[in-house]
Scaffold this motif. Structure first.
Motif, PDB file in Angstrom:
ATOM      1  N   TYR A 298       0.840  -1.206   0.000  1.00 28.13           N
ATOM      2  CA  TYR A 298       0.000   0.000   0.000  1.00 28.13           C
ATOM      3  C   TYR A 298       0.876   1.257   0.000  1.00 28.13           C
ATOM      4  O   TYR A 298       0.633   2.214  -0.756  1.00 28.13           O
ATOM      5  N   ARG A 302       1.043   4.102  -2.955  1.00 26.69           N
ATOM      6  CA  ARG A 302       0.843   5.524  -2.655  1.00 26.69           C
ATOM      7  C   ARG A 302       2.060   6.342  -3.096  1.00 26.69           C
ATOM      8  O   ARG A 302       1.919   7.482  -3.575  1.00 26.69           O
ATOM      9  N   TYR A 320      -8.894   6.159  -1.890  1.00 26.40           N
ATOM     10  CA  TYR A 320      -8.507   4.940  -1.187  1.00 26.40           C
ATOM     11  C   TYR A 320      -9.641   4.494  -0.282  1.00 26.40           C
ATOM     12  O   TYR A 320     -10.211   5.298   0.474  1.00 26.40           O
ATOM     13  N   ILE A 322      -9.691   1.391   2.113  1.00 26.32           N
ATOM     14  CA  ILE A 322      -8.928   0.250   2.620  1.00 26.32           C
ATOM     15  C   ILE A 322      -9.460  -0.173   3.980  1.00 26.32           C
ATOM     16  O   ILE A 322      -9.513   0.633   4.923  1.00 26.32           O
ATOM     17  N   LEU A 359      -8.782   2.652  -5.350  1.00 24.64           N
ATOM     18  CA  LEU A 359      -8.195   1.411  -4.822  1.00 24.64           C
ATOM     19  C   LEU A 359      -9.003   0.980  -3.611  1.00 24.64           C
ATOM     20  O   LEU A 359      -9.115   1.725  -2.633  1.00 24.64           O
TER      21      LEU A 359
END
Length: 444
Positions: A298, A302, A320, A322, A359
């Motif tokens: 991750y 990024r 994002y 996550i 993502l």
């Protein structure tokens, strides 16, 4: 109701009727209710304990598997302690040779199988030396020493099992060797003989050949699986190296040009970009193994996207989503970043107004899977272009297609090597609406 249960119910009913007749009709005066119930309980207990009913299972009754009547086969036991095939199969499930034909694996395997084969001594060799020897004769059949017996060379040369019924046939040069009979079976990987399994006895009757042959076949299967694992890991290593080498040189040149231009207008931002670029390549080159924590991948993604945002500015937007539980799971290295890079290169770069990359990552603890989605709302791709990308690196494709698609092709091949059929990798794209890649892998 099954026949056994119905018969038992009938017997119990008749017993209670008999108890009632005796205690309430034939006896004068009749017994009270407590005495009648006690007598009935005693009689019922005797009937149940003495009757091989469905409540406790008939003695030596066959069991049922999948609707088929099944009875364990009874094999004659060798008087020297040979165990039945079920025990050999159970031992095979955890055979140390699954890790390859090494001294340690051979020693643990010999110790494990010796009680199963009815021999006084068991040895495992490769084509040149003794890897393990357990039992009488270990003082001169030393581990690491060369092959001393004639029968070992015969079994290796002819690729077939050799049985020796007399001490002279073993061919051991030690005059005081206690071994008198032997069965030597070759160990093979495919058509290639790689070693032998030897079972010795100190008396004139050799060990059962069929058991030694069966065990040698099982050991050979484990050696084949170990070889396949080694080749699969080598292939995965090669694909990982290819992905490292594939990092787009145009990306590097573009980022360096961006840094050069910002060095005049914003030196501090230029310095930060150089540090991020250094972090990016350090991670890509130095990451060991095939798996890393999602948190590391991750950070890598990024870092990459921050460099691309410095180049594209407001045209590249990132979202994002996550799940915190994902951060500690382990995922294949260099898988997410190439998916994101494809989204930038094929989805956003050609869109006049730019677009957004999303993502998303989740953990499903019930299904024990990690789900990763990379999507964009860029220009999308036609089915023909998508097919070329997924077939990247194959012969016959244009050079541009090979270069742009090698990432997706390599990722697919690596996932095959790492997970077999225990993963899903789906790519969907619509021209003018964007592309979505869904990856689901086993939770680690």
């Amino acid at each position: 109701m099954r026949g056994g249960s119905g018969l038992l119910a009938g017997v119990l009913a008749a017993a209670w009727a008999l108890v009632f007749l005796v205690t309430q009709v034939l006896v004068d005066p009749a017994l009270d209710a407590a005495a009648t119930v006690l007598a009935g309980v005693v009689v019922s207990t005797v009937v149940v304990l003495g009757y091989p009913s469905a409540l406790r299972g008939p003695r030596a009754a066959p069991t049922t598997r999948g609707g088929t009547r099944w009875r364990p086969a009874r094999r004659p036991r060798d008087p020297r302690g040979v165990r039945d095939g079920l025990t050999i199969a159970a031992a095979g499930q955890s055979m140390p040779l699954r890790n390859g034909l090494t001294r340690d694996a051979a020693r643990r395997t010999a110790q494990l199988i010796k009680p199963l084969l009815g021999g006084d001594a068991v040895a495992i060799t490769d084509t040149e030396q003794v890897l393990a020897f357990v039992g009488p004769g270990a003082d001169h059949h030393r581990v690491g020493g060369g092959l001393q017996t004639r029968i070992a060379r015969v079994a290796l040369g002819k690729g077939r099992t050799v049985v020796v019924h007399a001490r002279d046939g073993i061919g051991c040069p030690e005059p005081d060797c206690p071994l008198r009979t032997a069965v030597v079976a070759p160990l093979a990987i495919g058509d290639r003989v790689v070693g032998t399994l030897k079972v010795y006895r100190t008396q004139d009757e050799p060990a059962p050949r069929v058991l030694v042959d069966d065990m040698a076949s099982m050991l050979s299967l484990h050696l084949e699986l170990a070889e396949m694992d080694r080749e699969r890991h080598l292939a995965a290593d090669a694909r990982l190296d290819a992905l490292r080498a594939q990092i787009n040189p145009h990306f590097l040149f573009n980022i360096l040009n961006t840094i050069a231009s910002k060095s005049r207008t914003d030196p501090e931002e230029s310095r930060q970009l150089l540090l991020r670029l250094s972090d990016f390549f350090r991670y890509a080159v130095r990451q060991d193994g095939h798996f890393a924590e999602f948190s590391q991948e991750y950070f890598f993604v990024r870092t990459y996207l921050s460099l691309e945002q410095a180049r594209f500015g407001d045209r590249l937007r990132v979202r994002y989503d996550i799940d915190p539980q994902v951060l500690t799971t382990r995922v294949p290295v260099l898988v997410i970043q190439p998916l994101v890079e494809n989204a930038v290169k094929h989805g956003i770069a050609d869109a006049v107004a730019g677009g957004t990359i999303h993502l998303r990552a989740r953990v499903d603890p019930l299904a024990r899977t990690t789900s990763i989605r990379v999507s964009d709302d860029g220009v999308g791709m036609t089915p023909e272009v998508l097919d070329r990308l997924l077939a990247g690196g194959r012969p016959g494709l244009p050079e541009s297609s090979k270069h742009s698609g090698v990432g997706l092709w390599n990722i697919s091949q690596r996932l095959d090597a790492l997970f077999g059929d225990r993963y899903t990798f789906d790519v969907a794209s619509t021209p003018g609406r964007g592309t979505t890649v869904d990856l689901r892998i086993p939770l680690r």
